[in-house]
Design a protein around this motif. Sequence first.
Motif, short mmCIF file in Angstrom:
data_model
loop_
_atom_site.label_atom_id
_atom_site.label_comp_id
_atom_site.label_asym_id
_atom_site.label_seq_id
_atom_site.Cartn_x
_atom_site.Cartn_y
_atom_site.Cartn_z
N ALA A 257 39.20 45.66 66.97
CA ALA A 257 40.96 44.43 66.64
C ALA A 257 41.16 45.03 65.03
CB ALA A 257 40.24 42.98 66.02
N LEU A 258 40.82 45.55 64.61
CA LEU A 258 41.06 46.83 63.56
C LEU A 258 40.69 47.98 63.80
CD1 LEU A 258 39.85 44.03 60.64
CD2 LEU A 258 42.29 44.69 61.22
N VAL A 259 41.59 49.43 62.84
CA VAL A 259 40.94 50.34 62.54
C VAL A 259 40.99 51.56 61.75
CG1 VAL A 259 42.65 52.93 63.92
CG2 VAL A 259 42.99 50.73 64.77
N ARG A 260 40.09 52.01 61.52
CA ARG A 260 39.90 52.45 59.63
C ARG A 260 41.34 53.93 59.67
NH1 ARG A 260 34.49 55.39 58.13
NH2 ARG A 260 35.24 55.66 55.56
N LEU A 261 41.44 53.89 58.72
CA LEU A 261 42.69 54.32 58.24
C LEU A 261 42.35 56.30 57.64
CD1 LEU A 261 45.69 51.98 57.65
CD2 LEU A 261 45.03 53.69 59.93
N LEU A 262 43.07 56.95 57.49
CA LEU A 262 42.31 57.78 56.28
C LEU A 262 40.82 57.78 56.30
CD1 LEU A 262 44.93 56.92 53.56
CD2 LEU A 262 45.28 58.66 55.28
N PRO A 263 39.98 58.26 57.55
CA PRO A 263 38.55 57.97 57.68
C PRO A 263 38.46 59.64 56.27
CG PRO A 263 39.49 59.30 59.59
CD PRO A 263 40.50 58.12 58.66
N ASP A 264 38.94 60.38 56.59
CA ASP A 264 38.48 61.38 55.79
C ASP A 264 38.21 61.03 54.45
OD1 ASP A 264 38.57 63.27 58.17
OD2 ASP A 264 40.10 63.98 58.11
N TRP A 265 39.05 60.39 53.69
CA TRP A 265 38.65 60.20 52.57
C TRP A 265 38.44 59.03 52.02
CZ3 TRP A 265 41.95 62.58 48.47
CH2 TRP A 265 42.76 63.67 49.54
N SER A 266 37.82 58.88 50.98
CA SER A 266 36.13 57.44 50.27
C SER A 266 36.92 57.23 49.42
CB SER A 266 35.03 58.47 51.08
OG SER A 266 35.25 59.47 49.56
N LEU A 267 36.66 55.93 49.08
CA LEU A 267 36.57 54.39 48.59
C LEU A 267 35.76 54.59 47.71
CD1 LEU A 267 39.50 52.50 50.46
CD2 LEU A 267 39.45 53.38 48.37
N PRO A 268 34.83 54.31 45.96
CA PRO A 268 33.93 54.09 45.11
C PRO A 268 33.71 52.92 46.51
CG PRO A 268 36.36 53.63 44.23
CD PRO A 268 36.35 54.65 45.49
N ARG A 269 32.31 53.05 46.33
CA ARG A 269 31.07 52.71 47.11
C ARG A 269 30.53 51.00 45.65
NH1 ARG A 269 27.81 55.01 51.19
NH2 ARG A 269 26.79 53.95 50.38
N ALA A 270 31.12 50.31 46.42
CA ALA A 270 30.33 48.95 45.70
C ALA A 270 28.82 48.58 45.70
CB ALA A 270 31.55 47.78 46.38
N GLY A 271 28.98 47.99 44.59
CA GLY A 271 27.24 47.50 44.75
C GLY A 271 26.61 46.16 45.65
N ILE A 272 25.59 45.37 45.94
CA ILE A 272 25.66 44.73 45.94
C ILE A 272 24.38 43.81 45.09
CG2 ILE A 272 24.13 42.90 47.22
CD1 ILE A 272 24.42 44.93 50.02
N HIS A 273 24.43 42.90 43.93
CA HIS A 273 23.94 42.28 42.81
C HIS A 273 23.50 41.42 43.14
CE1 HIS A 273 26.69 45.61 41.95
NE2 HIS A 273 26.38 46.05 40.86
N ALA A 274 22.15 41.35 43.05
CA ALA A 274 21.00 40.02 42.58
C ALA A 274 21.73 39.44 40.92
CB ALA A 274 20.10 40.18 43.01
N VAL A 275 22.45 38.23 40.79
CA VAL A 275 22.21 37.49 39.17
C VAL A 275 22.07 36.60 38.98
CG1 VAL A 275 24.06 37.36 38.14
CG2 VAL A 275 24.55 38.95 39.69
N TYR A 276 21.02 36.63 38.25
CA TYR A 276 21.12 35.64 37.07
C TYR A 276 20.74 35.36 35.49
CZ TYR A 276 17.13 38.85 36.41
OH TYR A 276 16.03 40.30 35.59
N PRO A 277 20.50 33.66 35.22
CA PRO A 277 21.12 33.72 34.38
C PRO A 277 20.24 34.77 33.13
CG PRO A 277 20.63 31.44 35.58
CD PRO A 277 20.21 32.65 36.27
N PRO A 278 20.99 34.17 31.62
CA PRO A 278 20.31 35.13 30.52
C PRO A 278 18.95 33.93 30.25
CG PRO A 278 22.15 33.91 29.96
CD PRO A 278 22.27 33.73 31.64
N GLY A 279 17.74 34.75 29.48
CA GLY A 279 16.19 34.24 28.98
C GLY A 279 15.34 34.87 29.58
N ARG A 280 14.08 34.76 28.62
CA ARG A 280 12.91 35.51 29.12
C ARG A 280 12.26 34.31 30.67
NH1 ARG A 280 10.07 33.55 23.34
NH2 ARG A 280 11.33 31.55 23.76
#
Length: 300
Positions: A257-280
Amino acid sequence: MSLLNQVDLNSLVVFAAVVECGGFTAAADRLGVAKAKVSVQVARLEAKLGTALFVRTTRKVSLTDAGRRLHEECKPLLHGLQEAIDQVGHDEGMLAGTLRLTTSVDHAVQSLARAAAEFAARHPALQIDLRTGDRVVDLVEEGIDLAIRLGWLRDSSLRAVKLGEFEQHLVASPAYLARAGRPKQPEDLAAHDWVALMLLPTPFTWKFSRRGETRTVQVKSRIRVDSPGALRTMLRQGAGVSVLDQYSVQDDLKSGALVRLLPDWSLPRAGIHAVYPPGRHVPPRVRQFIDFYRAWLKPA
């Protein structure tokens, strides 16, 4: 006698419920008491403190400056107290209480919902409250214990743990490529129809790398969306070219349904983060879920 000894703890719990629910009626429903009792408790607290905590109108209830300060100071203490009470009566190591999670709709469907279901099965005394949405919510204001966020973090006041990374893929549909042609190098993207995801910090600037070479491309867009799901649908319909994370696009790449373009070129890798409120204080249910989900995300 100190003022602390004169204040009823229950009135602080009721006060916090009014703030979090946005009104006296909703707070009464959550607490399972009459609205009049909520009003009386708040009035008694205001009398003890000698200041108004809410501004009441016929349409809404809002905090005064004093009320806002009290809520900010008391909320983590009340949560810590609730955590201690929840754990009483349970075996050591058994989690209890409620774990409130949030993430994007796509990530919940792809991964987090299944992981949360397994975590709940392992901890039968624990309640799971999973909230989904593509907007970035205020964790403190909405009482969220943990957010799973993909990409790049903006709010430096929060605490975060990096759980993993993912690739970004440049994609388009076969129908679009048949009409507009396939880009052969990053610079060609400036002449293509770009569908912009406005949740990104820089939706119109992209940096491509290949064997030590880097090229930065500026794109223009007449179609903009605020949801990865809407972006994927637009691309499948042939609206243009854009970037999707490897998790949300993998099925469409397999099906064609979709095609990957420019496979020889890479984009910056992104992160998966667990984020929680401030506090001790970080509740055990949050710490354990972070460890569990980090292991869950690792490929077998």
